[in-house]
Scaffold this motif. Structure first.
Motif, PDB file in Angstrom:
ATOM      1  N   MET A 224       0.826  -1.206   0.000  1.00 42.57           N
ATOM      2  CA  MET A 224       0.000   0.000   0.000  1.00 42.57           C
ATOM      3  C   MET A 224       0.857   1.251   0.000  1.00 42.57           C
ATOM      4  N   SER A 225       1.978   1.229   0.745  1.00 44.26           N
ATOM      5  CA  SER A 225       2.855   2.400   0.789  1.00 44.26           C
ATOM      6  C   SER A 225       3.462   2.677  -0.579  1.00 44.26           C
ATOM      7  N   ILE A 226       3.934   1.599  -1.239  1.00 43.41           N
ATOM      8  CA  ILE A 226       4.511   1.774  -2.569  1.00 43.41           C
ATOM      9  C   ILE A 226       3.450   2.239  -3.559  1.00 43.41           C
ATOM     10  N   SER A 227       2.262   1.643  -3.476  1.00 41.16           N
ATOM     11  CA  SER A 227       1.193   2.033  -4.404  1.00 41.16           C
ATOM     12  C   SER A 227       0.777   3.480  -4.193  1.00 41.16           C
ATOM     13  N   ILE A 228       0.615   3.889  -2.938  1.00 44.65           N
ATOM     14  CA  ILE A 228       0.222   5.277  -2.660  1.00 44.65           C
ATOM     15  C   ILE A 228       1.312   6.243  -3.097  1.00 44.65           C
ATOM     16  N   GLY A 229       2.587   5.866  -2.841  1.00 49.29           N
ATOM     17  CA  GLY A 229       3.693   6.731  -3.268  1.00 49.29           C
ATOM     18  C   GLY A 229       3.726   6.888  -4.780  1.00 49.29           C
ATOM     19  N   ASN A 230       3.540   5.768  -5.488  1.00 46.73           N
ATOM     20  CA  ASN A 230       3.524   5.856  -6.956  1.00 46.73           C
ATOM     21  C   ASN A 230       2.350   6.693  -7.455  1.00 46.73           C
ATOM     22  N   ASP A 231       1.183   6.504  -6.833  1.00 44.28           N
ATOM     23  CA  ASP A 231       0.016   7.283  -7.252  1.00 44.28           C
ATOM     24  C   ASP A 231       0.203   8.773  -6.979  1.00 44.28           C
ATOM     25  N   LEU A 232       0.769   9.098  -5.801  1.00 46.09           N
ATOM     26  CA  LEU A 232       1.016  10.510  -5.487  1.00 46.09           C
ATOM     27  C   LEU A 232       1.991  11.124  -6.488  1.00 46.09           C
ATOM     28  N   PHE A 233       3.060  10.392  -6.790  1.00 48.50           N
ATOM     29  CA  PHE A 233       4.056  10.914  -7.718  1.00 48.50           C
ATOM     30  C   PHE A 233       3.464  11.078  -9.115  1.00 48.50           C
ATOM     31  N   GLN A 234       2.714  10.047  -9.570  1.00 53.62           N
ATOM     32  CA  GLN A 234       2.151  10.124 -10.909  1.00 53.62           C
ATOM     33  C   GLN A 234       1.114  11.254 -11.012  1.00 53.62           C
ATOM     34  N   SER A 235       0.323  11.421  -9.961  1.00 52.41           N
ATOM     35  CA  SER A 235      -0.670  12.500  -9.960  1.00 52.41           C
ATOM     36  C   SER A 235       0.008  13.862  -9.996  1.00 52.41           C
ATOM     37  N   ARG A 236       1.039  14.006  -9.174  1.00 52.67           N
ATOM     38  CA  ARG A 236       1.759  15.284  -9.166  1.00 52.67           C
ATOM     39  C   ARG A 236       2.478  15.505 -10.479  1.00 52.67           C
ATOM     40  N   LEU A 237       3.023  14.430 -11.101  1.00 52.87           N
ATOM     41  CA  LEU A 237       3.727  14.570 -12.375  1.00 52.87           C
ATOM     42  C   LEU A 237       2.758  15.024 -13.460  1.00 52.87           C
ATOM     43  N   ASN A 238       1.583  14.405 -13.512  1.00 50.36           N
ATOM     44  CA  ASN A 238       0.602  14.837 -14.526  1.00 50.36           C
ATOM     45  C   ASN A 238       0.229  16.303 -14.334  1.00 50.36           C
ATOM     46  N   GLN A 239       0.056  16.692 -13.071  1.00 53.41           N
ATOM     47  CA  GLN A 239      -0.286  18.095 -12.799  1.00 53.41           C
ATOM     48  C   GLN A 239       0.849  19.019 -13.221  1.00 53.41           C
ATOM     49  N   VAL A 240       2.064  18.606 -12.944  1.00 53.20           N
ATOM     50  CA  VAL A 240       3.231  19.435 -13.299  1.00 53.20           C
ATOM     51  C   VAL A 240       3.360  19.577 -14.804  1.00 53.20           C
TER      52      VAL A 240
END
Length: 558
Positions: A45-61
């Protein structure tokens, strides 16, 4: 030092608790497996949440960076800059538009390498965080320089300096720009991901704290459930132990109608049946013991009368006709045997009733063995079996009941003479600081393993058709075993067909102590070899009675 020894003893104690306690094993296994499951789930769950947070922030960026690059390019394209001053003014406007569109102040603008315009150096700038060497890598610049205007963006994860002197995770996005009158440029916008990292850390802490609380809760629930299940089993185990120890009145409490209650009712029913059977058998045993004791006592009076009359006839047998004299001899012999049988029956009844007791005193076992050998020499000579005594040395005094031990030795010698087939009989005595042992070795026909297992049974004979040459009641070895057990010792037998037999008596030197390793071997050294040259053994001589003296070695040649 005591603390260190106590610490080193913890693993052994834990192993002991693990082996003894079903409840402890169940709880530990449940908690360990739950911990492993929570660790695997939490990590995933930690890895999945970290990947999702990063991917979400990357798309926004990427969206913000694209909008910022488009806004800046629109400003440059809509103005007609004819000089360096007007170009700088446009650059300032474009910079403001970039900040407004990307919400980031980390901006760098570099001229694409290979241009000769003099304004490229003037127009190039970079925020301090991006100006540090290595933040914008050559690979990223080369990728952006080769990208046509308006094409795909390029990004790279980099560490960015924070205000405390450390670094935060970040992303740099590069886009191509064209400034009229100045040429091709590269726009780089940096985004700090510290907030996303803090969010991820908060989520991870929440997961681990929640997992720890869940594991503790699982452990408590497992303890409660296991206690509810194991407690009745523990009560049943304790009750069965008490039953085995003779407390026949104990029972398992019966509560409810579940499977545990069914087990309790079945167990209690079995205990009631067993108690009834044991009580009946105990009553029958008491009746039998009382009957044997009463009969033995009642027979003594007529036996005494018969013995007196038989002695009178036996003393006058020479004055009778030959047939009458022989009858008087037979009457005398059988009366003596009957008297011995009555004595053995009385002794057996005392053992069965638990009323046998010891009258111990320090006794030298070598002296006792010598007396027994001397008392049996005449019978041994009649059977053609020479008796030899071997005492290699040691501590021979022990706290024993001399009467009972003397009876054991006589029984063993009589049995050896009976089955020795005229071959030598060796009596060995040895001891150590904890125990004393005596063995009687004959070289007769021997016994099989099945026969050796039953040799101490009452009235049992290996060969029922075999005639007794020295009398005997069939209770001698059984009484000897009871006498040895009463002393806290052991009476054992080794025998092989054709190799003879060896009986070993082991006694503690001090009553109440363990006998330890017997000083004499049960299986003799000549178990399967030739009969030893017992004739070479020296005749036995008197032995000093003090402890620690050197005993004699040998036997009688009479």
């Amino acid at each position: 030092m005591q603390g260190a020894r106590g610490w080193r003893g913890w693993p052994r104690r834990l192993v002991g608790v693990w082996r003894r306690s079903l409840q402890f094993r169940t709880i530990v296994i449940t908690v360990v497996l739950s911990t492993l499951a929570m660790a695997v789930t939490g990590t995933y769950m930690s890895i999945s949440i970290g990947n999702d947070l990063f991917q979400s922030r990357l798309n926004q960026v990427l969206v913000e960076s694209k909008n910022a690059a488009t806004a800046a390019q629109t400003i440059f394209d809509s103005a007609d800059a004819s000089g360096e001053a007007s170009t700088l003014s446009l650059l300032s406007s474009a910079k403001s538009a970039i900040i407004a569109s990307s919400s980031s102040r980390l901006i760098a603008l570099y001229a694409t390498p290979g241009q000769t315009s003099s304004s490229t150096t003037v127009l190039s700038f970079a925020s301090p965080e991006l100006a540090r060497a290595g933040v914008i890598s050559p690979e990223l610049r080369a990728a952006v320089a080769d990208t046509p205007e308006g094409a795909q963006q390029h990004w790279q994860s980099v560490p960015l300096d924070d205000q405390q002197g450390g670094t935060d995770p970040g992303i740099i996005v590069g886009s191509p720009l064209t400034i009229p009158g100045a040429g091709a440029f590269e726009l780089y916008i940096g985004y700090n991901l510290a907030e996303a990292e803090q969010t991820l850390l908060f989520v991870q802490q929440t997961l681990w704290l929640g997992g720890l609380a869940l594991i503790i809760l699982i452990g408590l629930v497992a303890w409660l459930i296991v206690r509810l299940v194991v407690e009745p089993i523990r009560v049943a185990a304790e009750t069965s132990e008490k039953l085995a120890a003779g407390q026949l009145e104990v029972r398992i409490p019966e509560r409810g109608d579940d499977v545990i209650s069914t087990l309790a009712r079945s167990f209690n029913g079995m205990a009631d049946s067993m108690q009834s059977q044991i009580t009946q058998l105990a009553d029958l045993s008491q009746v039998q013991q009382r009957f044997v004791s009463d009969v033995s006592h009642e027979l003594r009076t007529p036996l005494t009368t018969i013995r007196l009359a038989g002695d009178v006839l036996y003393d006058q047998r020479e004055s009778f006709p030959p047939a009458t004299g022989r009858t008087a001899e037979l009457l005398h012999t059988q009366t003596e045997r009957f008297e011995v049988l009555l004595s053995d029956l009385l002794e057996i009844s005392r053992f069965d009733a638990g009323s046998a007791s010891l009258d111990t005193e320090p006794t030298n076992l070598v002296r006792l063995a010598e007396d027994a050998v001397e008392g049996m020499e005449s019978l041994a000579e009649q059977a053609g079996s020479p008796l030899r005594l071997v005492a290699p040395g040691g501590y021979f005094e022990a706290e024993v009941d001399g009467r009972r031990i003397r009876r054991i030795v006589r029984n063993l010698l009589g049995n050896a003479i009976e089955h020795g087939e005229g071959k030598p009989i060796v009596v060995s005595v040895d001891s150590d600081e904890r125990s004393v042992a005596l063995s009687v070795r004959d070289y007769g026909s021997g016994m099989s393993e099945e026969e050796a297992e039953r040799v101490f049974d009452r009235f049992w004979r290996a060969d029922p058709s075999r005639k007794r040459t020295i009398g005997g009641t069939g209770l001698g070895l059984a009484i000897s075993l009871e006498d040895a057990t009463l002393h806290g010792g052991a009476l054992e037998v080794w025998s092989r067909p054709g190799a003879g037999s060896c009986f070993r008596l082991t006694l503690p030197r001090i009553q109440g102590r363990m006998i330890g390793e017997p000083p004499l071997p049960l299986e003799p050294a000549d178990a399967f070899g030739e009969v030893p040259a017992v004739a070479e053994l020296r005749p036995h001589t008197p032995v000093a009675s003090s402890t620690g003296s050197t005993p004699a070695q040998g036997g009688d040649d009479d």
